[in-house]
Write a protein that holds these residues in place. Sequence first.
Motif, PDB file in Angstrom:
ATOM      1  N   GLY A  99       0.874   0.802  -1.810  1.00 38.29           N
ATOM      2  CA  GLY A  99       0.927   0.573   0.063  1.00 38.29           C
ATOM      3  C   GLY A  99       1.382   1.133   0.503  1.00 38.29           C
ATOM      4  N   PRO A 100       2.041   0.681   2.039  1.00 45.13           N
ATOM      5  CA  PRO A 100       2.541   1.100   3.097  1.00 45.13           C
ATOM      6  C   PRO A 100       3.597   0.724   3.007  1.00 45.13           C
ATOM      7  CG  PRO A 100       0.711  -0.206   3.743  1.00 45.13           C
ATOM      8  CD  PRO A 100       0.128  -0.452   2.306  1.00 45.13           C
ATOM      9  N   THR A 101       4.761   2.179   3.407  1.00 51.71           N
ATOM     10  CA  THR A 101       6.311   1.948   3.279  1.00 51.71           C
ATOM     11  C   THR A 101       6.723   1.953   4.456  1.00 51.71           C
ATOM     12  OG1 THR A 101       5.904   2.935   0.882  1.00 51.71           O
ATOM     13  CG2 THR A 101       8.267   3.013   2.409  1.00 51.71           C
ATOM     14  N   TYR A 102       7.430   1.285   4.783  1.00 47.87           N
ATOM     15  CA  TYR A 102       8.038   1.040   5.982  1.00 47.87           C
ATOM     16  C   TYR A 102       9.976   1.357   6.513  1.00 47.87           C
ATOM     17  CZ  TYR A 102       4.001  -1.945   6.550  1.00 47.87           C
ATOM     18  OH  TYR A 102       2.504  -3.115   6.627  1.00 47.87           O
ATOM     19  N   VAL A 112       4.964   4.274   9.386  1.00 52.29           N
ATOM     20  CA  VAL A 112       5.189   3.355   8.589  1.00 52.29           C
ATOM     21  C   VAL A 112       4.216   5.053   7.519  1.00 52.29           C
ATOM     22  CG1 VAL A 112       2.696   2.491   7.380  1.00 52.29           C
ATOM     23  CG2 VAL A 112       4.364   1.274   9.918  1.00 52.29           C
ATOM     24  N   VAL A 146       2.739  -5.844   9.627  1.00 55.87           N
ATOM     25  CA  VAL A 146       2.440  -5.548   9.016  1.00 55.87           C
ATOM     26  C   VAL A 146       1.190  -6.126   8.419  1.00 55.87           C
ATOM     27  CG1 VAL A 146       3.516  -6.905   6.937  1.00 55.87           C
ATOM     28  CG2 VAL A 146       4.883  -5.559   7.845  1.00 55.87           C
ATOM     29  N   ALA A 155       7.182  -7.058   4.799  1.00 51.81           N
ATOM     30  CA  ALA A 155       5.998  -6.782   3.637  1.00 51.81           C
ATOM     31  C   ALA A 155       6.030  -7.304   2.266  1.00 51.81           C
ATOM     32  CB  ALA A 155       6.823  -5.192   4.082  1.00 51.81           C
ATOM     33  N   ASP A 182      10.247  -2.834  -2.119  1.00 45.88           N
ATOM     34  CA  ASP A 182      10.215  -1.242  -1.658  1.00 45.88           C
ATOM     35  C   ASP A 182       9.338  -0.788  -1.077  1.00 45.88           C
ATOM     36  OD1 ASP A 182      11.825  -1.361  -4.195  1.00 45.88           O
ATOM     37  OD2 ASP A 182      10.447  -0.403  -5.855  1.00 45.88           O
ATOM     38  N   ASP A 183       9.041  -1.562  -0.450  1.00 47.70           N
ATOM     39  CA  ASP A 183       8.425  -1.552   0.702  1.00 47.70           C
ATOM     40  C   ASP A 183       8.972  -1.249   1.901  1.00 47.70           C
ATOM     41  OD1 ASP A 183       6.487  -1.825  -0.854  1.00 47.70           O
ATOM     42  OD2 ASP A 183       5.886  -3.409  -0.937  1.00 47.70           O
ATOM     43  N   ALA A 187       3.665   4.992  -4.799  1.00 48.79           N
ATOM     44  CA  ALA A 187       3.828   3.814  -3.835  1.00 48.79           C
ATOM     45  C   ALA A 187       2.276   3.272  -3.532  1.00 48.79           C
ATOM     46  CB  ALA A 187       4.509   3.918  -2.530  1.00 48.79           C
TER      47      ALA A 187
END
Length: 348
Positions: free
Chosen positions: A170-173, A221, A239, A198, A202-203, A168
């Motif tokens: 970046g961050p995934t929430y 997160v 975010v 986001a 896909d985030d 991924a």
Amino acid sequence: MGPVTTHPGPADDRPADPVGGVTAAGSAPPDATVPDDVLGTEVPARPLGRLDAGRCSVQALARGDSPVATASPAQRWLLIEQPGPWGREALTESRFDADVAPMLARRSREEGVRLLLVRRPGGRLADSGRRWAYADSRPGREGLWWSVRTSDAELVTAPWDGSVGEAAPGPTYLVCTHGGHDACCALRGRPLARSLPAPGADDVWECSHLGGDRFAANVVVLPHGFYYGQVPGDGSDLVAAHGRGQVALPWLRGRAGVPAPGQAAQHFARGELGLFGIDDLPVVSVEQRTPPGSEVERWLVILAGPDGEVVTSVESRPSADAAHLTCRATHPAHSRTWHVTFAGGPVA
């Protein structure tokens, strides 16, 4: 310097087991209801009711409960995309392969990997509904990798180490929307999951039980494992903070894997020193000064600051009043309050 008081996990809300509530395995207004098209199911679901004054999250906000120092001990994660409804025991009460679920739950417990079901916000189906991810929150190893399975059985033998899958960017929430576990999670979490701004589709994912039901809407997160509670509005401030590589302190519960006294010390020191970077103030040591299980417990917690060690004195004791701490609670319980002061170091 005055103390900071927080209310972490009570008797009704102990840290969740690694399987994430599996035994074999955006604030809404006070009168909010969840419309049928938000239920994320393809079959009729049990009505969740309304977010009225009796709900645990409404009462927690009225009492002023703070979610600080309530993040999970988990540091490794398995996310399994599973559209459709989830029962209270998400893995075994879903459309996941019933023969595979006990084996997967067993491996999860043995390896100390937190297992969560995820699905697209608002009941949207994924392209395949067969995605899964491994995430690592351990400092210096942070990452999350997405893969696609052809069968549920593949997960029992798949490597859980980041060696497969697409990283991924970046961050995934993950927003807890597990209404089968506690109605507040759905009543507050589902609107937040739909609106969280986001960067990519896909985030943001709905997820199964995170713990801390009364702190809904709850968000974790990944890959760093920062837990948030009582997230208001559309979550845009949360975010935005992570987009800058910072934590959103007003709603931060703590970082997964950090002992609760360390979480409390970090939260206090971040606020006092203005250090909000995701890697700021790592815990150097946690020394308990009272016998475990004492009514009043005390620790000396040392953090690594930019100019040297930051030494804090941390105290935890029962809250003055008992309360029903989840919507399902059958009896009132005391939470723990935390009190932190600087005990030395460069800011003493």
